[in-house]
Design an enzyme around this catalytic site. Structure first.
Site: not given
Lengths: 128, 606
Positions: B296-300
């Protein structure tokens, strides 16, 4: 010839006696070695067991459980730590030298720990 | 001594009984016939030779006897003979020398069916002393004349009790037992063993399996990178978070930024390696290294760092997140979106899918793929555990995939993959492969991002904690940075909004990260105090905060004052600041995407 035979017989007897004595000594030494080896192995086993027991007794999980059950202690947090310099200041000593580029005290209320806008402004003001 | 000496013949003849008869016959020495004299001479020579031969043999024997008596025993032979059997398998230690796995010498009880007098009586008496023995089965086996291992791991008291029975056919056998003194602590890293062939333990998983692969034996302990105290604290906090949020499972990992060493690695539920069969196989799975998830958003954070490093974005670039973004046939939306123009910092702070998808579009597929590849996100990790897994990405990598992968959907990695990549993002821009063994000295690693990119990322990710989705991740004195991630779990044909993975990946101390920490909760539920939310900011972030507060002191990370931290966030070093002052970098205009424009405000440091 008879003397030679006597001498040889004497040598033979001496050799036999010496061999017997040596064999007895060797057996004794072997028995001692076996005993020492057994003792060493037993000691090594006991040391191994004691090491394992120490490891179990010092297990952080176990110590935490015991501390929780028997004391009011809690895990240390960062808020409880201070450097020697801070400690000196807490005792009323002089503060350590502030860095040359230390940020000024924030002038507006902000979230705890937030990087203050003032720092950015200081940076911008020093830029030609 | 045996040299032949000349002697008067008369004397010899007088000595010889035969000579008497010769003398009586009136024969004298001088009267011997030459033939007889030669024979006598030859006989003397033979006797002399025999004497010499015997003398040599005796001398040889005596010499050998002397050398055997005086010869010191071979120390090596003694060492081998005295070497205890239990020391055969190497120990596993934590990075500070604490024992994680060792050997315990125990005794097994064997009974020879052919030697017992009465099988039923033997079984009855043994089961009376050792209740764990099944009397009926033992009696049947002994009755059939079989050689049976009746019990393992006898205590000294049990052995004495069995010995006192005086039963025939009972034998005690020395046996190795692998012992894990800390039970479930670091269980997934250390692994466990099976009895193996002939009672020699064999590693089944974790570092125990590594021991077998290396054929490592006693005297050469395997020193892991795990810090036992930090590991225990992480596991305690993870268990607490999983239980509190009624999650199905959870995992956490702490990585040392400078070396890639895994300081703590926990999966929950866990197991006791002393009795691995007591729990379902699912509990023995190392979720940190063996399971892949769409994180999820940790990839941002990864996407933002790649964009910053490529120069397609900076802290002032504005992205339009006022309405859903259409990419090909896909509509990208924000969860509880702010519906406003955002800087890159805002995109991370409010975890805007719309904003980061625009960043990814500017970055482009090739540069995105290159960045992820350089961060090791395409290959299985080369760690020391056998439990590894390859990341799973899309077959086709087009604009839609680039957009979804920018916020961590459609690309599955193990949690350790993500932690290692994040360490490069916030550390010094260098990727260091994670390891479960202690590293002495520096690890060079592979540069991926510039140092400047990492510095900016720290500032941006600090904003996530101070004013964004992770305010509950704050840890006093450590100024953590990080990113929340709440990912719907995929199922055949889409995503299940009712099943989520809540994670927080961060670093501490935030201004100069020494450690990266990741906490994930699998399918957490709303609980009291979360106001009906089950997102990462309400469960994983607080768990991260508690973890950092406990672990940082154990790892000798001293808290710093706000002033010191702010200075480091703004000016990581005096040299860097001076360079910035002397050569101000012109503000870049990002490639035009309306209504993007540079913000007039100073760089966002919130």
């Amino acid at each position: 010839m008879r003397i030679i035979m006597f001498v040889l017989c004497a040598l033979l007897a001496a050799a036999a006696a010496g061999r017997y004595q040596a064999e007895v000594q060797v057996k004794q030494k072997r028995a001692e070695i076996r005993t020492l080896q057994a003792d060493k192995a037993r000691e090594a086993r006991e040391i191994q067991i004691l090491r394992a027991e120490i490891a179990y007794l010092e297990s952080p999980e176990r110590l935490e459980r015991i501390a929780r059950e028997n004391t009011a202690l809690k895990p240390v947090t960062g808020a409880q730590l201070m450097t020697a310099d801070d400690f000196a200041v807490a005792l009323g000593g002089p503060a350590a030298d502030a860095p040359a580029f230390a940020a000024p005290a924030p002038t507006r209320r902000r979230s705890p720990g937030a990087v203050p806008q003032a720092v950015a402004m200081v940076d911008a003001s020093t830029t030609p | 001594m045996f040299a032949r000496r000349p002697r008067p013949h008369v004397f010899i003849i007088a000595e010889d009984p035969n000579a008497q008869s010769a003398a009586s016959r009136g024969v004298t020495e001088g009267a011997l016939d030459p033939h007889r004299a030669r024979r006598l001479e030859r006989a003397r020579a033979r006797i002399g030779m025999c004497a010499v031969l015997f003398g040599c043999v005796f001398a040889g024997l005596a010499a050998r006897l002397t050398t055997l008596s005086l010869e010191a025993p071979d120390p090596a032979a003694l060492r081998v003979a005295a070497a205890p059997r239990h020391a055969e398998r190497a120990e596993i230690l934590d990075r500070n020398g604490a024992i994680l796995a060792t050997n315990l010498p125990t005794r097994a009880l064997d009974v020879a069916g052919r030697e017992v007098w009465d099988a039923a009586e033997t079984a009855r008496e043994l089961s009376a002393v050792l209740p764990r023995i099944d009397e009926r089965k033992l009696a049947a086996a002994l009755g059939a004349g079989r050689y049976v291992e009746a019990a393992r791991d006898l205590t000294p008291e049990e052995r004495d009790a069995v010995f006192a029975l005086g039963l025939p056919g009972v034998h005690f056998r020395d046996r190795l037992k692998r012992y894990f003194p800390h039970r479930d602590v670091a269980a997934h890293v250390v692994g466990h063993v099976s009895p193996g062939f002939g009672g020699t333990p064999e590693g089944v998983m974790g570092l125990e399996r590594r021991l077998d692969a290396e054929k490592r034996r006693a005297g050469r302990p395997l020193v892991s990178s795990i810090d036992l105290q930090a590991q225990q604290a992480v596991e305690a906090e993870l268990a607490r978070a999983v239980d509190k949020n009624h999650a199905k499972a959870g995992w956490a990992v702490i990585l040392k930024v400078a070396t890639g060493e895994v300081i703590a690695s926990a999966s929950y539920p866990d197991f006791d390696p002393n009795a691995p069969g007591a729990v379902p196989a699912d509990a023995r799975r190392n979720r940190v290294t063996y399971d892949t998830y769409e994180m999820g958003s940790a990839f941002k954070a990864v996407t933002a760092a790649a964009a910053l490093d490529a120069g397609v974005s900076d802290e002032t670039t504005i992205y339009d997140a006022r309405k859903p973004l259409r990419v090909a046939d896909r509509q990208i939306r924000d969860y509880r979106g702010k519906r406003k123009l955002m800087t890159l910092g805002d995109v991370l702070r409010y975890s805007s899918n719309i904003g980061i998808a625009q960043v990814a579009a500017d970055l482009g597929v090739d540069r995105q793929r290159a960045a992820l590849g350089a961060l090791g996100l395409f290959d299985p990790l080369a760690i020391e555990l056998a439990e590894t897994q390859s990341p799973r990405g899309p077959r086709k990598w087009g604009p839609v995939e680039a957009a979804t992968i920018s916020y961590g959907h459609g690309f599955s990695v193990t949690p350790l993959h993500l932690a290692a990549a994040f360490a490069a993002v916030v550390g010094d821009g260098t990727y260091r492969a994670p390891t479960y063994l202690r590293v002495d000295g520096a690890v060079e690693g592979a540069p991926v991002f510039s140092d400047k990119t990492a510095i900016v990322m720290r500032r941006l990710l600090r904003g996530v904690v101070t004013d964004g989705t992770a305010t509950k991740a704050e840890a006093a004195g450590y100024f953590p940075i990080g990113k929340t991630s709440t990912a719907d779990k995929p199922f055949a044909g889409g995503y299940d909004r009712s099943r989520r993975l809540a994670s927080f990946i961060g670093a501490f101390p935030g201004h100069a990260p020494d450690y990266v920490a990741l906490v994930s909760l699998d399918e957490p539920t709303p609980v009291e105090g979360t106001f009906g939310f089950a997102t990462a900011g309400w469960n994983a972030a607080p768990a991260f905060s508690r973890m950092v507060s406990r672990v940082a002191p154990l790892l000798s990370v001293m808290p710093v004052s706000e002033g010191e931290a702010y200075a480091a966030f703004a000016f990581p070093s005096l040299g860097a600041r001076r360079a910035a002052v002397e050569t101000p970098e012109p503000r870049r205009k990002p490639p035009g995407r309306t209504p993007r424009a540079s913000a007039d405000a100073a760089p966002t440091l919130q």
